[in-house]
Design an enzyme around this catalytic site. Structure first.
Site, PDB file in Angstrom:
ATOM      1  N   GLY A 128       0.824  -1.216   0.000  1.00 37.26           N
ATOM      2  CA  GLY A 128       0.000   0.000   0.000  1.00 37.26           C
ATOM      3  C   GLY A 128       0.853   1.259   0.000  1.00 37.26           C
ATOM      4  O   GLY A 128       1.938   1.263   0.576  1.00 37.26           O
ATOM      5  N   ARG A 156       1.088  -5.600  -5.023  1.00 34.98           N
ATOM      6  CA  ARG A 156       1.300  -6.521  -3.906  1.00 34.98           C
ATOM      7  C   ARG A 156       1.763  -7.902  -4.349  1.00 34.98           C
ATOM      8  O   ARG A 156       1.512  -8.895  -3.667  1.00 34.98           O
ATOM      9  CB  ARG A 156      -0.009  -6.680  -3.115  1.00 34.98           C
ATOM     10  CG  ARG A 156      -0.471  -5.437  -2.409  1.00 34.98           C
ATOM     11  CD  ARG A 156      -1.584  -5.750  -1.434  1.00 34.98           C
ATOM     12  NE  ARG A 156      -2.089  -4.544  -0.801  1.00 34.98           N
ATOM     13  CZ  ARG A 156      -1.500  -3.958   0.223  1.00 34.98           C
ATOM     14  NH1 ARG A 156      -0.402  -4.463   0.744  1.00 34.98           N
ATOM     15  NH2 ARG A 156      -2.020  -2.855   0.738  1.00 34.98           N
ATOM     16  N   ASP A 160       5.373  -7.598   4.606  1.00 36.26           N
ATOM     17  CA  ASP A 160       5.369  -8.613   3.541  1.00 36.26           C
ATOM     18  C   ASP A 160       6.373  -8.271   2.439  1.00 36.26           C
ATOM     19  O   ASP A 160       7.022  -9.156   1.888  1.00 36.26           O
ATOM     20  CB  ASP A 160       3.965  -8.744   2.938  1.00 36.26           C
ATOM     21  CG  ASP A 160       2.986  -9.362   3.935  1.00 36.26           C
ATOM     22  OD1 ASP A 160       3.432 -10.194   4.744  1.00 36.26           O
ATOM     23  OD2 ASP A 160       1.802  -9.010   3.909  1.00 36.26           O
ATOM     24  N   LYS A 205       8.254   0.805   5.239  1.00 42.06           N
ATOM     25  CA  LYS A 205       7.116   1.659   4.923  1.00 42.06           C
ATOM     26  C   LYS A 205       5.838   0.983   5.391  1.00 42.06           C
ATOM     27  O   LYS A 205       5.762  -0.243   5.357  1.00 42.06           O
ATOM     28  CB  LYS A 205       7.066   1.839   3.405  1.00 42.06           C
ATOM     29  CG  LYS A 205       5.768   2.316   2.863  1.00 42.06           C
ATOM     30  CD  LYS A 205       4.945   1.362   1.975  1.00 42.06           C
ATOM     31  CE  LYS A 205       4.580   0.017   2.415  1.00 42.06           C
ATOM     32  NZ  LYS A 205       3.499  -0.632   1.677  1.00 42.06           N
ATOM     33  N   THR A 206       4.890   1.683   5.851  1.00 45.11           N
ATOM     34  CA  THR A 206       3.490   1.293   5.995  1.00 45.11           C
ATOM     35  C   THR A 206       2.795   2.245   6.954  1.00 45.11           C
ATOM     36  O   THR A 206       3.317   2.530   8.041  1.00 45.11           O
ATOM     37  CB  THR A 206       3.235  -0.170   6.455  1.00 45.11           C
ATOM     38  OG1 THR A 206       1.833  -0.342   6.662  1.00 45.11           O
ATOM     39  CG2 THR A 206       3.942  -0.563   7.749  1.00 45.11           C
ATOM     40  N   ASP A 234       0.418   1.491   8.602  1.00 44.18           N
ATOM     41  CA  ASP A 234      -0.088   0.695   9.728  1.00 44.18           C
ATOM     42  C   ASP A 234       0.791   0.806  10.974  1.00 44.18           C
ATOM     43  O   ASP A 234       0.340   0.515  12.072  1.00 44.18           O
ATOM     44  CB  ASP A 234      -0.182  -0.784   9.346  1.00 44.18           C
ATOM     45  CG  ASP A 234      -1.069  -1.010   8.134  1.00 44.18           C
ATOM     46  OD1 ASP A 234      -1.778  -0.069   7.739  1.00 44.18           O
ATOM     47  OD2 ASP A 234      -1.058  -2.126   7.587  1.00 44.18           O
ATOM     48  N   LYS A 289     -26.115  15.424  18.691  1.00 41.86           N
ATOM     49  CA  LYS A 289     -27.113  14.367  18.471  1.00 41.86           C
ATOM     50  C   LYS A 289     -26.590  13.076  17.841  1.00 41.86           C
ATOM     51  O   LYS A 289     -27.355  12.134  17.687  1.00 41.86           O
ATOM     52  CB  LYS A 289     -28.265  14.921  17.624  1.00 41.86           C
ATOM     53  CG  LYS A 289     -27.852  15.428  16.267  1.00 41.86           C
ATOM     54  CD  LYS A 289     -29.047  15.891  15.473  1.00 41.86           C
ATOM     55  CE  LYS A 289     -28.593  16.417  14.130  1.00 41.86           C
ATOM     56  NZ  LYS A 289     -29.654  16.926  13.307  1.00 41.86           N
ATOM     57  N   MET A 297      -8.149   2.792   9.250  1.00 41.28           N
ATOM     58  CA  MET A 297      -7.271   1.855   8.563  1.00 41.28           C
ATOM     59  C   MET A 297      -6.075   1.506   9.457  1.00 41.28           C
ATOM     60  O   MET A 297      -5.777   2.223  10.408  1.00 41.28           O
ATOM     61  CB  MET A 297      -6.793   2.481   7.260  1.00 41.28           C
ATOM     62  CG  MET A 297      -6.269   1.489   6.276  1.00 41.28           C
ATOM     63  SD  MET A 297      -5.913   2.278   4.711  1.00 41.28           S
ATOM     64  CE  MET A 297      -6.944   1.314   3.629  1.00 41.28           C
ATOM     65  N   ARG A 313      -4.885  -2.166   9.215  1.00 37.84           N
ATOM     66  CA  ARG A 313      -4.867  -3.631   9.149  1.00 37.84           C
ATOM     67  C   ARG A 313      -4.965  -4.247  10.543  1.00 37.84           C
ATOM     68  O   ARG A 313      -5.742  -3.767  11.344  1.00 37.84           O
ATOM     69  CB  ARG A 313      -3.618  -4.103   8.417  1.00 37.84           C
ATOM     70  CG  ARG A 313      -3.893  -5.328   7.548  1.00 37.84           C
ATOM     71  CD  ARG A 313      -2.628  -5.974   7.124  1.00 37.84           C
ATOM     72  NE  ARG A 313      -2.056  -5.400   5.926  1.00 37.84           N
ATOM     73  CZ  ARG A 313      -2.501  -5.588   4.697  1.00 37.84           C
ATOM     74  NH1 ARG A 313      -3.571  -6.303   4.483  1.00 37.84           N
ATOM     75  NH2 ARG A 313      -1.888  -5.063   3.660  1.00 37.84           N
ATOM     76  N   ALA A 372      -5.925   8.895   3.467  1.00 33.35           N
ATOM     77  CA  ALA A 372      -4.731   9.423   4.159  1.00 33.35           C
ATOM     78  C   ALA A 372      -3.417   8.840   3.665  1.00 33.35           C
ATOM     79  O   ALA A 372      -2.361   9.369   3.992  1.00 33.35           O
ATOM     80  CB  ALA A 372      -4.869   9.171   5.660  1.00 33.35           C
TER      81      ALA A 372
HETATM   82  P1  FBP Z   1       0.839  -2.069   3.544  1.00 30.58           P
HETATM   83  O1  FBP Z   1       0.907  -2.996   4.722  1.00 30.58           O
HETATM   84  O2  FBP Z   1       1.255  -2.702   2.290  1.00 30.58           O
HETATM   85  O3  FBP Z   1       1.573  -0.795   3.809  1.00 30.58           O
HETATM   86  O4  FBP Z   1      -0.675  -1.642   3.328  1.00 30.58           O
HETATM   87  C1  FBP Z   1      -1.390  -1.069   4.338  1.00 30.58           C
HETATM   88  C2  FBP Z   1      -2.863  -0.874   4.059  1.00 30.58           C
HETATM   89  O5  FBP Z   1      -3.128   0.490   3.829  1.00 30.58           O
HETATM   90  C3  FBP Z   1      -3.707  -1.411   5.212  1.00 30.58           C
HETATM   91  O6  FBP Z   1      -3.860  -0.465   6.236  1.00 30.58           O
HETATM   92  C4  FBP Z   1      -4.994  -1.761   4.525  1.00 30.58           C
HETATM   93  O7  FBP Z   1      -5.724  -2.744   5.223  1.00 30.58           O
HETATM   94  C5  FBP Z   1      -4.516  -2.288   3.202  1.00 30.58           C
HETATM   95  O8  FBP Z   1      -3.310  -1.602   2.923  1.00 30.58           O
HETATM   96  C6  FBP Z   1      -5.482  -2.079   2.089  1.00 30.58           C
HETATM   97  O9  FBP Z   1      -5.008  -2.749   0.974  1.00 30.58           O
HETATM   98  P2  FBP Z   1      -5.374  -2.438  -0.526  1.00 30.58           P
HETATM   99  O10 FBP Z   1      -4.625  -1.198  -0.896  1.00 30.58           O
HETATM  100  O11 FBP Z   1      -4.845  -3.625  -1.258  1.00 30.58           O
HETATM  101  O12 FBP Z   1      -6.845  -2.261  -0.587  1.00 30.58           O
END
Ligand code: FBP
Length: 579
Positions: A109, A170, A201, A231-232, A234, A272, A280, A282, A452
């Site tokens: 991602g 991916r 990964d 990078k990520t 997450d 209300k 997000m 994961r 984001a």
């Molecule tokens: P990475 O682990 O490859 O950085 O991806 C993170 C992420 O943004 C997660 O937070 C999310 O669940 C997933 O990618 C969504 O994947 P896709 O872009 O394949 O819909």
């Protein structure tokens, strides 16, 4: 007759200053982005000791990792070379390394800061080496889809968010055929090194490639170096002080925090709505925890806590319903509830059901092929253990369908498409009407995810990634392979490190089979960041203590802030990064 996509006479619009600047923006040049491009990023001392930007050499540091025994046997070259020791920056490189050809790719991602990894890499390699960009991630590498990155490209992408300069995907590089394809591309393109910018990964891919390309790729028997960059968004690729955080996390959480802060303000204004916000991230709840520390929402669910304290779905629903009822007594019929994206995988009962489902989906792949989702579900109920089958059957259709969705190439469940927030808000509504039918409860569901990942890179991410790129380039010029670039002591000048990637691998079940992968770093319940949340939660639930951090700041009092969770967990004395 008017045209659906525009009826203005183009001639009338030409020669007008406003339309000139608007059409410049159409090409992707917003004035703010231009100003951000021109901003200086901080360079850590190791690279600037000599007065100009210069690569560094590395030496063994005092930290050794303990690899899994089975992994060590499968990665003999990498483990023998690294001895599992983390490298630390030693001196400014005095010998001139020239003529190297290096390929760089994005994987997984997108995350803000990726472009600056390329910029740092290009600049540290200097004009005597060639940097090639791989189009569309690992898939592009298998196809040999490369082009040369120039200084003009660097000027264009500097400090910008996203991965759109190269694109990403991916694809898992694992099968002997894939390795052979990469080997051939390296020969055809005369490559000396590959830099993989990715998450857990993707860095697993990097570890395997480093091992397989260790030697005998080129005619003289030498290999191709492989370096990873963490990078990520997450934040689940971290390793204590040696890797405080993956890049992209800071920008993403700042953007989510702005939106959550705005919602908290809105709901305290309109008085209300209960907003159920899935964030997000994961499996790990780092993103949710960081956003909670920045905004102080009414309720924050942390998946790791739910698993560790064995809190069933019924109890989660009860806790939320009780809080809503208690607030209603004070006439506070509103609030914001943060839900981590991967919650469903952590709820007791769901964890084992999803594991069982993953195994059976892999086992009965051929039988499921060609069936509709409904037919697949009917088939699965009978294959899962009775309790798992019953649990799956009891779920709302939208959740069931998504649980049956294809896993990605690395075996991950597509949690970004599972609407846990809707499942929760419906269950909470039902529970409130059982407990106290007079309580006013109106809910709205949100998912903050893709908005984001490619936002304009925060100052922290832009600086961090520039230095990560320079670290990756230095590792290559220093002749290293199988390492992940990192920076430590972000509060005290920052020092470049090289982490042996194979030493990070562990065995995990993926698609029903044991696989060697980097273990995701989850939120620890004894971490300072979690303990801080724990100490404030009751207050935030009972009263309105919300904070609205506003948009990502590039100038001003909070511009240099790093993520709060990082500063707290690393025991830094300030929120500002200092390098
Ligand atoms: P990475 O682990 O490859 O950085 O991806 C993170 C992420 O943004 C997660 O937070 C999310 O669940 C997933 O990618 C969504 O994947 P896709 O872009 O394949 O819909």
């Amino acid at each position: 007759m008017g045209h659906i996509i525009g009826s203005l006479n183009a001639g009338e619009l030409l020669n007008n200053e406003l339309t000139d600047s608007l059409s410049a923006m159409e090409r992707g040049y917003s004035p703010l982005e231009n100003a951000i491009r021109a901003m200086d990023v901080s360079v850590c001392e190791a690279f600037s000791k000599s007065g100009a930007l210069a690569p560094v050499t590395f030496a063994p540091g005092d930290r050794t990792l303990e690899p899994n025994h089975e992994v060590a046997e499968a990665f003999p070259n990498s483990i023998a070379a690294s001895k599992n020791i983390i490298l630390t920056a030693a001196e400014t490189m005095t010998s001139k390394v020239t003529g190297k050809r290096i390929a760089v790719l994005f994987s997984g991602g997108p995350a803000a800061g990726g472009h600056n990894v390329v910029v740092g890499l290009k600049q540290i390699l200097g004009p005597d080496n060639t940097l090639m960009g791989v189009i569309a991630g690992p898939k592009g590498l298998l196809r040999g889809n490369l082009f040369e990155i120039t200084d003009e490209h660097v000027n264009e992408i500097r400090n910008t968010g996203g991965f759109d300069f190269l694109g990403t995907d991916r694809t898992k590089i694992e099968k002997p055929d894939d390795i052979e394809k990469v080997r051939n591309v390296c020969r055809e393109q005369n490559l000396d090194a590959i830099v993989i910018i990715g998450g857990d990964d993707s860095n697993t891919n990097a570890a395997l490639l480093a091992e397989k390309l260790f030697s005998d790729v080129k005619d003289d028997g030498s290999g191709v170096q492989v370096i990873g960059v963490p990078k990520t968004i997450d934040g689940d690729l971290q390793l204590g002080d040696d890797l405080p955080i993956s890049f992209g996390f800071d920008t993403a959480t700042k953007i989510y925090a702005e939106k959550v802060g705005n919602l908290l303000r809105d709901t305290a204004s309109s008085l209300k709505y209960w907003h159920f916000v899935r964030l997000m991230g994961r499996s790990a709840s780092h993103v949710t925890l960081e956003v909670a520390l920045q905004t102080h929402p009414t309720i924050t669910l942390i998946s790791e806590e739910i698993r560790e304290r064995d809190i069933p779905l019924s109890e989660i629903v009860d806790i939320i319903a009780q809080t809503i009822i208690e607030r209603a007594k004070k006439d506070l019929n509103y609030g914001v509830i943060l839900v981590p994206e991967g919650l469903i995988e952590f709820i007791p009962g769901f964890t084992t059901m999803i594991d069982d489902l993953n195994d059976k989906m892999a086992q009965f792949k051929d039988e499921l092929n060609g069936k509709s989702i409904r037919e697949q579900l009917l088939f699965m109920y009978s294959k899962l253990t009775q309790s798992h089958g019953e649990l799956l059957e009891s779920l709302p259709d939208s959740i069931k369908y998504m649980l049956m969705a294809d896993r990605d190439e690395h075996g991950n469940l597509p949690v970004s498409r599972i609407e846990t927030e809707a499942m929760l808000s419906n269950a909470v509504k039902a529970r409130i009407s059982e407990l106290d039918a007079n309580v006013k409860f109106e809910s709205l569901n949100h998912f903050f995810g893709y908005e984001a990942r490619c936002g304009a890179s925060s100052l922290f991410d832009s600086s961090y990634t520039y230095n990560l790129g320079a670290t990756a380039g230095s590792l290559i010029l220093d002749g290293r392979t199988g390492y992940m670039a990192s920076l430590t002591v972000l509060d005290k000048g920052a020092r470049p490190l090289g982490i042996p990637i194979a030493s990070l691998l562990d065995i995990e079940m993926r698609k029903g089979k044991p696989a060697k992968v980097i273990e995701k770093a989850l939120v620890k319940l004894d971490s300072q960041a979690f303990l801080y949340l724990q100490s404030r939660r009751k207050l935030w639930a009972e009263y309105d203590f919300s904070s609205s951090p506003g948009p990502v700041q590039f100038w001003g009092p909070t511009a240099r802030q790093m993520p709060k969770t990082v500063a707290l967990n690393r025991g830094y004395s300030s929120l500002d990064f200092k390098f």
